[in-house]
Design an enzyme around this catalytic site. Structure first.
Site, PDB file in Angstrom:
ATOM      1  N   ARG A  15       0.846  -1.190   0.000  1.00  0.00           N
ATOM      2  CA  ARG A  15       0.000   0.000   0.000  1.00  0.00           C
ATOM      3  C   ARG A  15       0.884   1.243   0.000  1.00  0.00           C
ATOM      4  O   ARG A  15       1.191   1.797  -1.043  1.00  0.00           O
ATOM      5  CB  ARG A  15      -0.972  -0.024   1.182  1.00  0.00           C
ATOM      6  CG  ARG A  15      -2.198   0.889   0.975  1.00  0.00           C
ATOM      7  CD  ARG A  15      -1.957   2.356   1.273  1.00  0.00           C
ATOM      8  NE  ARG A  15      -1.610   2.602   2.652  1.00  0.00           N
ATOM      9  CZ  ARG A  15      -1.333   3.797   3.147  1.00  0.00           C
ATOM     10  NH1 ARG A  15      -1.361   4.869   2.366  1.00  0.00           N
ATOM     11  NH2 ARG A  15      -0.995   3.953   4.413  1.00  0.00           N
ATOM     12  N   ASP A  16       1.304   1.665   1.165  1.00  0.00           N
ATOM     13  CA  ASP A  16       2.109   2.886   1.240  1.00  0.00           C
ATOM     14  C   ASP A  16       3.397   2.746   0.436  1.00  0.00           C
ATOM     15  O   ASP A  16       3.886   3.704  -0.155  1.00  0.00           O
ATOM     16  CB  ASP A  16       2.415   3.202   2.701  1.00  0.00           C
ATOM     17  CG  ASP A  16       2.770   4.658   2.925  1.00  0.00           C
ATOM     18  OD1 ASP A  16       2.845   5.406   1.944  1.00  0.00           O
ATOM     19  OD2 ASP A  16       2.962   5.042   4.083  1.00  0.00           O
ATOM     20  N   HIS A 207       3.206   4.503  12.627  1.00  0.00           N
ATOM     21  CA  HIS A 207       3.545   4.441  11.207  1.00  0.00           C
ATOM     22  C   HIS A 207       4.579   5.527  10.934  1.00  0.00           C
ATOM     23  O   HIS A 207       4.252   6.717  10.932  1.00  0.00           O
ATOM     24  CB  HIS A 207       2.283   4.666  10.362  1.00  0.00           C
ATOM     25  CG  HIS A 207       2.533   4.677   8.887  1.00  0.00           C
ATOM     26  ND1 HIS A 207       2.431   3.556   8.102  1.00  0.00           N
ATOM     27  CD2 HIS A 207       2.903   5.688   8.050  1.00  0.00           C
ATOM     28  CE1 HIS A 207       2.707   3.870   6.846  1.00  0.00           C
ATOM     29  NE2 HIS A 207       3.002   5.163   6.785  1.00  0.00           N
ATOM     30  N   HIS A 209       8.075   7.235   8.813  1.00  0.00           N
ATOM     31  CA  HIS A 209       8.847   7.370   7.584  1.00  0.00           C
ATOM     32  C   HIS A 209      10.287   7.718   7.956  1.00  0.00           C
ATOM     33  O   HIS A 209      10.552   8.233   9.047  1.00  0.00           O
ATOM     34  CB  HIS A 209       8.228   8.436   6.677  1.00  0.00           C
ATOM     35  CG  HIS A 209       6.978   7.976   5.997  1.00  0.00           C
ATOM     36  ND1 HIS A 209       6.858   7.887   4.630  1.00  0.00           N
ATOM     37  CD2 HIS A 209       5.794   7.548   6.505  1.00  0.00           C
ATOM     38  CE1 HIS A 209       5.652   7.427   4.320  1.00  0.00           C
ATOM     39  NE2 HIS A 209       4.981   7.222   5.448  1.00  0.00           N
ATOM     40  N   CYS A 240       3.806   9.599   0.531  1.00  0.00           N
ATOM     41  CA  CYS A 240       2.451  10.042   0.207  1.00  0.00           C
ATOM     42  C   CYS A 240       2.475  10.942  -1.021  1.00  0.00           C
ATOM     43  O   CYS A 240       3.201  11.944  -1.039  1.00  0.00           O
ATOM     44  CB  CYS A 240       1.852  10.791   1.395  1.00  0.00           C
ATOM     45  SG  CYS A 240       0.222  11.475   1.058  1.00  0.00           S
ATOM     46  N   ASN A 249       8.873   4.787   3.620  1.00  0.00           N
ATOM     47  CA  ASN A 249       8.606   4.241   4.943  1.00  0.00           C
ATOM     48  C   ASN A 249       9.889   3.743   5.583  1.00  0.00           C
ATOM     49  O   ASN A 249      10.883   3.469   4.900  1.00  0.00           O
ATOM     50  CB  ASN A 249       7.638   3.061   4.831  1.00  0.00           C
ATOM     51  CG  ASN A 249       6.260   3.460   4.378  1.00  0.00           C
ATOM     52  OD1 ASN A 249       5.403   3.778   5.177  1.00  0.00           O
ATOM     53  ND2 ASN A 249       6.048   3.459   3.069  1.00  0.00           N
TER      54      ASN A 249
END
Length: 308
Positions: A15-16, A207, A209, A240, A249
């Site tokens: 996903r990310d 979460h 980065h 993002c 990430n």
């Protein structure tokens, strides 16, 4: 030895990790990656998003991926959602774990989701109603919990106000996101501790980065402050598309090497390094994992170095 006995790592590569990539992965390849992660011992995986495919093309086949996985596999998989309709559609396809995402910053929520933070919160009770009807676990995911690319620093009080909002009653966890990777360990520890105190009955996910190189340190700070889950992506992929300045990430490989959960050993660590190398190569992306580089070093007496 790992002393944080209750933490879980969730891999968010699919996903990310894919959001900013130019390359696309087929449904079959994504399913193969899910199964490789599970076979290596990774306990939780974020596999996709219900974001509009015209805005985030790598997520276009998320519903197909959900349908391609078994119920047993889906028990360990998570889907990003932002509206009640997203919950309804993902549940109909078979998803059982979702994170309802909004931004603490109004400006980022407008850029990312197309509405104000208040509008997203106002829709949360309906999302929770759909989740309960479908027996779905729904997390509350708070992007830009530390900084926003448009508004700058975020007051922790704004995060706590959302966590304590009665409209969030029924979520399974709160996800605290360092969307831009600007936070330092002291900030992470402070905010996670406050969130734990404000919502003692909820799990807390961090979460992070690694934009400024603090990813692993911040994850450790989060766990020490009471977080129950940390997110990472193979090869440090991600970012993002609606947050200028956000890079990848925190690397799954780096988190695992540093924290050594009980299920990790040199063999499955090597399997994950190879998987990260394969994905980044397929997508023509740089592999940012320091531990993956270390695993390819010539210090062959060290058990975590991969055989040549």
């Amino acid at each position: 030895m790992n002393t944080r006995i209750d933490f879980q790592l969730r891999d968010v590569t699919l996903r990310d990790g894919l959001q900013l990539t130019g390359g696309m992965l087929s449904t079959e390849r994504k399913a193969e990656i899910v199964r490789s992660l599970l076979a290596a011992g990774v306990p939780a995986i974020e596999i996709g998003s219900m974001a509009r495919p015209d805005l985030v093309p790598p997520m276009a086949n998320t519903l197909e991926l959900i349908s391609a996985l078994t119920p047993e596999e889906l028990e360990k998989c998570w889907i990003w959602v932002a509206t009640p309709r997203h919950v309804e559609k993902a549940a109909a396809a078979g998803a059982v774990n979702m994170q309802y995402c909004l931004s603490v910053s109004d400006a980022h929520n407008q850029a990312n989701i197309g509405r104000t933070t208040e509008a997203s919160m106002a829709a949360l009770p309906q999302a929770l109603e759909y989740a309960r009807a479908a027996d779905v676990a729904l997390q509350l995911c708070l992007a830009t919990s530390f900084t926003c690319p448009f508004e700058g620093d975020i007051d922790p009080g704004r995060v706590l106000k959302l966590v304590e909002d009665p409209r969030a009653d029924g979520v399974s966890d709160v996800v605290i996101c360092d969307t831009l990777g600007h936070a330092v360990p002291e900030q992470v520890s402070d905010l996670i501790g406050k969130v734990r105190a404000a919502a003692p009955g909820l799990g807390v996910v961090f979460h992070g980065h690694d934009t400024w190189g603090m990813g692993v340190a911040n994850a450790i700070a989060a766990l020490d402050a009471g977080a129950t889950t940390i997110d990472g992506a193979l090869g440090g992929l991600g970012g993002c598309p609606f947050a200028p300045g956000a890079s990848g990430n925190t690397s799954t490989e780096d988190l695992l090497f540093g924290l050594r959960p009980d299920w990790l050993n040199p063999k499955n660590f090597a399997d994950l390094v190879r998987l990260g190398e394969s994905i980044t190569s397929e997508l023509h992306e740089d592999n940012r994992s320091k531990s993956a580089l270390g695993a390819r070093s010539k210090a062959s007496a060290f058990q975590w170095v991969m055989p040549s």
